[in-house]
Motif scaffolding. Structure first.
Motif, PDB file in Angstrom:
ATOM      1  N   ILE A  69       0.663  -1.362   0.065  1.00  0.00           N
ATOM      2  CA  ILE A  69      -0.488  -0.157   0.360  1.00  0.00           C
ATOM      3  C   ILE A  69       1.096   1.325  -0.103  1.00  0.00           C
ATOM      4  N   GLY A  70       1.834   0.781   0.876  1.00  0.00           N
ATOM      5  CA  GLY A  70       3.087   2.417   1.114  1.00  0.00           C
ATOM      6  C   GLY A  70       3.897   2.450  -0.510  1.00  0.00           C
ATOM      7  N   TRP A  71       3.664   1.230  -0.711  1.00  0.00           N
ATOM      8  CA  TRP A  71       4.799   1.604  -2.661  1.00  0.00           C
ATOM      9  C   TRP A  71       3.692   1.888  -3.338  1.00  0.00           C
ATOM     10  N   LEU A  72       2.827   0.948  -4.093  1.00  0.00           N
ATOM     11  CA  LEU A  72       2.381   0.889  -4.976  1.00  0.00           C
ATOM     12  C   LEU A  72       1.238   2.423  -4.906  1.00  0.00           C
ATOM     13  N   VAL A  73       0.249   2.345  -4.042  1.00  0.00           N
ATOM     14  CA  VAL A  73      -1.383   2.766  -3.518  1.00  0.00           C
ATOM     15  C   VAL A  73      -0.626   3.962  -3.157  1.00  0.00           C
TER      16      VAL A  73
END
Lengths: 300, 313
Positions: B124-128
């Motif tokens: 979630i941190g990386w992509l979202v």
């Protein structure tokens, strides 16, 4: 105003080196304290006692932080989301230092995570006040936080001069933090106690509900007796009058009545400080420790 | 001044790429578009706390717990800044919250997907957050001043969150086989919904043209999506994981990656309510808001009493 192109590069920050925690909106509560976790055990102090005492102070903070974290996404207003998370973070920061210190002085190779995630219930040393649930009753959260933080602030103020440098340093950082926690809880006790008829009823009921757990806060364990004599700890029995007078002041202003309820006693002399807990702690640990225990030896 | 002159002034401000401020005259449609967009953005921050909040109590180390708790706290803060920006347009937080919990305003569809493992926190941190930053960075130059200023602060914090997420994934891929599998599995689930975060393809995006004309939006959905794909590919390689698109290849001619379009029917279905968490997310927010009503009433009653006492004194 012209375009600020530099913000177009924010995404590239993955490859940049940010040293500090300065990018958080509210801070993580994990800034370093002055003292080294590896400072030597003060002369004349039993390391096993010191480890136990650090666990007492650390587990109080860790378990109370867990309970406060349960409010995330459940608070009555966004300001309360931020404030409760902030308090939980402060306590988590205190817990991490104290658990790390306990792990260092016990010399058994356990770090903060081994102590938080791999100890069974009977080895936790927190008071019951930290572990009882709020059940998403905001009045209950306020009542517990008021009692817990008034008591903890009085302890930390005396621990500023502890002969253990880590405890003294945690107290130095913690006094400022917990003074805010107490102020926050007291302000809400006023609003709820002297708000609407319904909020008054709920606040009084919540206070009545947590009051039986107050007794244990002032019960002195053997470890505390030994370490108070050694200038490391504080005897909690000695702060009772001060805590009472602060609470009485808040109760009066909030139109709340000091509960007249018997305190919960010990079982064969044992309470939280001796590893004997309420039925609630097992549930807290099942949630907190489950994932870490599913992956033995993994680092995160 | 008559409306024609006011409109001319507004158009001139936009044409000069200057900022519109709360007291400036603005067309109703501009105001409505901003309210809709800022409210949706604020709601996304608040609803977005739920999938991550789902893991705070279970975070597998105390350091990760502190990072996640601080991140979710930041999201509450972002919601507050954005509701405050919306308030400059004459709508208050309470009114917007009511619309959210009655299902009359939307939030980002990505939060209707569940967070099922701790790797999801990293992904979630990386992509979202990564996709959100691609969308949001140009908003720092948005024509409406209060929104642009809120976005500058939010983007700075979001980029830090993204870095924290990526750092968790790096730790996990260097860990046990089970941890690596968790990262791959979470990436497989979040890749397509992340691409959908940029909205429908340009040919099917009815609002883009007007928003670009007003300098609210600076790039089209497809431009931003392409930028995201191009940035993400090397990051996935550094993690040693595979993005779940067999059609993902470098196109030297375009100087960009070709990629497979996400399933737009799925996006439409999630938007219209059939995502796995739509009902759960809104019900959770509704419950928290409803359960907190007595607390907010008490605070208002107390403040009222204090005010009366102050006046009487």
């Amino acid at each position: 105003m012209s375009a600020s192109e530099s913000h177009d590069t924010a995404y590239d920050s993955l490859t940049e080196d940010h040293g500090a925690d300065g990018q958080w909106a509210f801070g993580t509560g994990i800034e370093d304290v002055a003292a080294e976790i590896t400072s030597p055990v003060p002369d004349g102090v039993d390391p096993a006692d010191l480890a136990q005492y650090c666990l007492m102070l650390g587990d109080d903070a860790l378990i109370c932080s867990h309970r406060l974290s349960e409010w995330t996404t459940n608070a009555p207003e966004l300001e309360e989301e931020v404030a409760l998370a902030n308090i939980a973070l402060d306590l988590l920061g205190q817990a991490r230092l104290l658990l790390a210190r306990a792990g260092h002085v016990e010399q058994a190779g356990r770090d903060e995570d081994a102590l938080a995630y791999l100890r069974p219930e009977l080895e936790f040393r927190n008071v019951a006040m930290a572990e009882i649930g709020d059940e998403l009753d905001f009045a209950r959260a306020v009542a517990r936080l008021l009692l817990f933080s008034t008591w903890r602030l009085a302890l930390l103020q005396r621990l500023l001069t502890s002969r253990d440098p880590v405890i003294a340093a945690v107290a130095g950082k913690g006094v400022k933090e917990v003074a805010y926690h107490r102020d926050y809880a007291a302000r809400w006790a006023l609003r709820l106690g002297d708000g609407t008829a319904e909020s008054h009823r709920r606040m009084q009921a919540a206070l009545d509900g947590v009051w039986p757990y107050v007794e244990e806060l002032f019960r002195t364990s053997e470890v505390e007796v030994a370490l108070t004599a050694a200038g490391v700890a504080v005897d909690p029995a000695q702060i009772r009058a001060e805590v009472d007078s602060v609470l009485d002041e808040v109760f009066a202003a909030a139109t709340l009545t000091r509960p007249q309820r018997p305190g919960i006693g010990t079982i064969a002399g044992r309470g939280g400080r001796q590893g004997l807990h309420t039925e609630k702690l097992g549930h807290v640990l099942a949630v907190m420790q489950g994932l870490a225990r599913q992956h033995p030896g993994a680092t995160w | 001044m008559d409306e024609t002159a006011l409109a001319a002034g507004f158009d001139a401000t936009i044409a000069a790429d200057q900022r519109i401020e709360p007291r400036d005259w603005m067309p109703d449609a501009y105001r409505r578009t901003l309210v809709r967009q800022i409210a949706q953005h604020a709601h996304s921050e608040i609803i977005g706390m739920q999938p991550e909040g789902n893991w705070i109590l279970r975070a597998p180390s105390l350091r990760r717990k502190a990072i996640l708790l601080a991140k979710v706290q930041d999201e509450a803060g972002h919601g507050m800044y954005l509701y405050a920006a919306a308030e400059t347009l004459g709508v208050d937080r309470e009114e917007l919250t009511e619309k959210l919990i009655e299902g009359r305003q939307k939030y980002s569809s990505i939060f209707n997907y569940p967070a099922l493992s701790y790797a999801d926190i990293g992904v979630i941190g990386w992509l979202v957050d990564g996709a959100a930053i691609c969308n949001q960075v140009p908003l720092c130059r948005c024509s409406y001043g209060p929104y642009a200023r809120a976005m500058i602060r939010i983007c700075k914090e979001e980029s830090f969150h993204q870095r924290q997420g990526y750092e968790l994934l790096l730790a996990m891929v260097r860990g046990t086989d089970a941890q690596r599998e968790m990262v791959q599995e979470a990436t497989n689930r979040f890749w397509w919904p992340s691409l959908m975060m940029f909205g429908p393809p340009d040919v099917a995006s009815p609002n883009t043209e007007q928003s670009m004309a007003w300098n609210i939006k600076r790039h089209t959905n497809d431009e931003l999506r392409q930028r995201f794909v191009d940035m993400t590919v090397p990051q996935a390689a550094a993690l040693g994981i595979t993005l779940p698109d067999p059609g993902l290849t470098w196109n030297a001619e375009r100087g960009a990656h070709d990629y497979t379009e996400p399933d737009w029917d799925e996006l439409a279905a999630v938007i219209s309510g059939s995502g796995s968490c739509n009902a759960q997310r809104v019900a959770h927010r509704r419950r928290a808001h409803t359960d907190g009503a007595w607390v907010r009433e008490a605070a208002a009653a107390y403040a009222e009493k204090r005010n009366r006492a102050a006046v009487a004194a």
